[in-house]
Design a protein around this motif. Structure first.
Motif, PDB file in Angstrom:
ATOM      1  N   ARG A   1     -47.840 -30.912 -21.453  1.00 39.69           N
ATOM      2  CA  ARG A   1     -48.344 -30.254 -22.652  1.00 39.69           C
ATOM      3  C   ARG A   1     -47.249 -29.967 -23.670  1.00 39.69           C
ATOM      4  NH1 ARG A   1     -52.259 -25.669 -20.119  1.00 39.69           N
ATOM      5  NH2 ARG A   1     -50.535 -25.582 -18.644  1.00 39.69           N
ATOM      6  N   SER A   2     -46.045 -29.684 -23.179  1.00 37.36           N
ATOM      7  CA  SER A   2     -44.947 -29.366 -24.094  1.00 37.36           C
ATOM      8  C   SER A   2     -43.624 -29.666 -23.407  1.00 37.36           C
ATOM      9  CB  SER A   2     -44.999 -27.891 -24.512  1.00 37.36           C
ATOM     10  OG  SER A   2     -44.797 -27.059 -23.378  1.00 37.36           O
TER      11      SER A   2
ATOM     12  N   ASP B   1     -48.251 -33.399 -25.477  1.00 41.99           N
ATOM     13  CA  ASP B   1     -49.385 -33.083 -26.336  1.00 41.99           C
ATOM     14  C   ASP B   1     -48.944 -32.463 -27.660  1.00 41.99           C
ATOM     15  OD1 ASP B   1     -50.939 -34.021 -24.324  1.00 41.99           O
ATOM     16  OD2 ASP B   1     -51.696 -32.079 -23.654  1.00 41.99           O
ATOM     17  N   GLU B   2     -47.859 -31.705 -27.642  1.00 33.78           N
ATOM     18  CA  GLU B   2     -47.414 -31.038 -28.857  1.00 33.78           C
ATOM     19  C   GLU B   2     -46.832 -32.022 -29.877  1.00 33.78           C
ATOM     20  OE1 GLU B   2     -44.463 -28.283 -27.618  1.00 33.78           O
ATOM     21  OE2 GLU B   2     -42.926 -29.802 -27.212  1.00 33.78           O
TER      22      GLU B   2
ATOM     23  N   THR C   1     -56.651 -33.985 -29.983  1.00 39.93           N
ATOM     24  CA  THR C   1     -55.663 -34.390 -28.991  1.00 39.93           C
ATOM     25  C   THR C   1     -55.029 -35.723 -29.286  1.00 39.93           C
ATOM     26  OG1 THR C   1     -57.347 -35.468 -27.637  1.00 39.93           O
ATOM     27  CG2 THR C   1     -56.907 -33.150 -27.181  1.00 39.93           C
TER      28      THR C   1
END
Length: 430
Positions: free
Chosen positions: A331-332, A358-359, A369
């Motif tokens: 995610r990050s 994702d970021e 997304t």
């Protein structure tokens, strides 16, 4: 030898139904409901025994997950059919409630069978994904252990009431269930006990990788003799005050070095949160190794991981051939685990490391997304995978992450031309 276990399964099913075929089939036309009740009961009893054998983890892990899940619904259906057809068939004009009371009061072991059936049905219902996701793993784990009690209660009426299960047939059923129990005792109690005596496993080091991810090193005696391969996993029982009563599966996050084993744990529930503070010196009961998520030689490789699914991939990287492509979704940046180790391995093994964060998505789709609009970034869609991985259709693919993502990426791999037999899954779901 992919045919062997299905062949054994169907041979066992024929043996389970043979007593009815020889003793009762001729009377089916005169009492079809009772005939269907007997057939359903024999099949249900056989499938419950197979489920117990699967729970002892004697088969390759991916087979266990697939078979256990598929057979669960069949067990529920055949048990229900057995109860309904038996009650209606014997009622002969009486109310179903009155017939049920007759079963309970006048038939030996029927009350125990009803209780055992209720336990088995409860376990089946709590294993449905929609229910399981809402339960603490610890609650689900303890409920699942009632499968043994439920089976024992239901089995008693199978061998005492059925007019078909006599002589050689009774010996078959006793041997079938005896084998299931013996395998469970061997794999869950005796073998882990032997390993504990031989190796004396203890926590030797605890390393905080990220705020919610911790690596636990497990050492002991004669560790070079403990055989396990990168990509496999262990069921570990940490003998702490709160954790001694439950075992959890953890993949190796580094190849074994003959001195210690490393597993890496993300704080997702009460137990895994507690392991963030496990003390050096804590005794560990080890069961395994399990799994076939291991290297295949002679082919180029693509490895895909998401979240904490990087753990077995990180271990596998130590054995992968040059030209391997590794795609790691997180995610990050702060949630990337083993960044330095992964980059070092990529350089030394001549592999390509691709981080999908994702970021960093720059072209969001309707769901925000990016990629295909279903939560998959472009890198994990068929076009993206093909672009990042030359010759993808000829590669072995190792895929590990949450079950939902594994299913979606698996579909994209098929679109990209990868054959199912070349896709090796570890969906973190047992």
């Amino acid at each position: 030898m992919t045919w062997l276990w299905p062949a054994i399964f169907w041979a066992g099913a024929v043996a389970a139904l043979a007593p009815w075929a020889f003793n009762s089939a001729a009377g089916f036309a005169s009492a079809p409901l009772l005939g269907m009740a007997k057939i359903a009961g024999l099949i249900a009893g056989y499938l419950v025994a197979v489920q117990l054998i699967l729970m002892s983890r004697v088969l390759e892990t991916q087979l266990i997950a697939v078979w256990h899940r598929r057979l669960g619904g069949a067990v529920f259906a055949f048990i229900t059919a057995h109860i309904v057809f038996s009650t209606v068939g014997h009622a002969a004009g009486r109310s179903l409630g009155a017939q049920t009371l007759t079963f309970i009061y006048d038939y030996p072991w029927l009350l125990a069978a009803y209780v055992g059936t209720a336990l088995i049905v409860m376990i089946g219902l709590t294993s449905i994904r929609a229910f399981k996701r809402r339960m603490r793993y610890e609650t689900w784990y303890y409920l699942h252990l009632y499968a043994y009690l439920g089976t024992a209660l239901a089995f008693a009426h199978t061998v005492t009431i059925s007019t078909d299960i006599v002589g050689a047939a009774k010996a078959f059923w006793i041997a079938l269930y005896g084998t299931a129990v013996a395998l469970a005792v061997w794999r869950r109690i005796i073998r882990p006990g032997r390993l504990a005596v031989r190796h004396g496993f203890r926590v030797s080091q605890v390393v905080q990788e990220t705020p919610d991810v911790t690596s636990i090193h497990i050492g002991g005696r004669r560790m070079q003799e403990f055989q396990i391969r990168p990509g496999q996993f262990l069921w570990l029982r940490f003998l702490t005050r709160d954790g001694w009563g439950q075992a959890h599966p953890f993949s190796l996050s580094a190849a074994p070095d003959g001195h210690s084993l490393r597993v890496t744990v993300k704080a997702l529930g009460d137990h895994t949160r507690g392991l963030q503070d496990v003390r050096v010196g804590t005794r560990v009961i080890v069961e395994g190794p399990y799994g076939s998520f291991t290297t295949r030689h002679g082919k180029t490789v693509l490895m895909i991981a998401a979240g904490i699914g990087i753990t077995p991939i990180r271990a596998l990287m130590e054995e992968m051939p040059p030209g391997t492509v590794v795609i790691y979704r997180a995610r990050s940046e702060k949630e990337v685990v083993f960044r330095e180790e992964l980059d070092t391995l990529a350089r030394t093994r001549n592999a390509r490391m691709v981080y999908v964060l994702d970021e960093d998505v720059r072209t969001p789709s309707s769901d925000g997304t990016g990629g295909d609009g279903r939560g998959l970034p472009d890198a994990l869609t068929a076009p993206g995978l093909t672009r990042l991985t030359p010759g993808i259709e000829e590669r072995d693919v190792f895929l590990c992450g949450p079950p939902g993502l594994v299913r979606r990426v698996g579909a994209e791999l098929r679109k990209a031309g990868v054959r199912d037999r070349h896709v090796h899954l570890d969906p973190f779901e047992l």
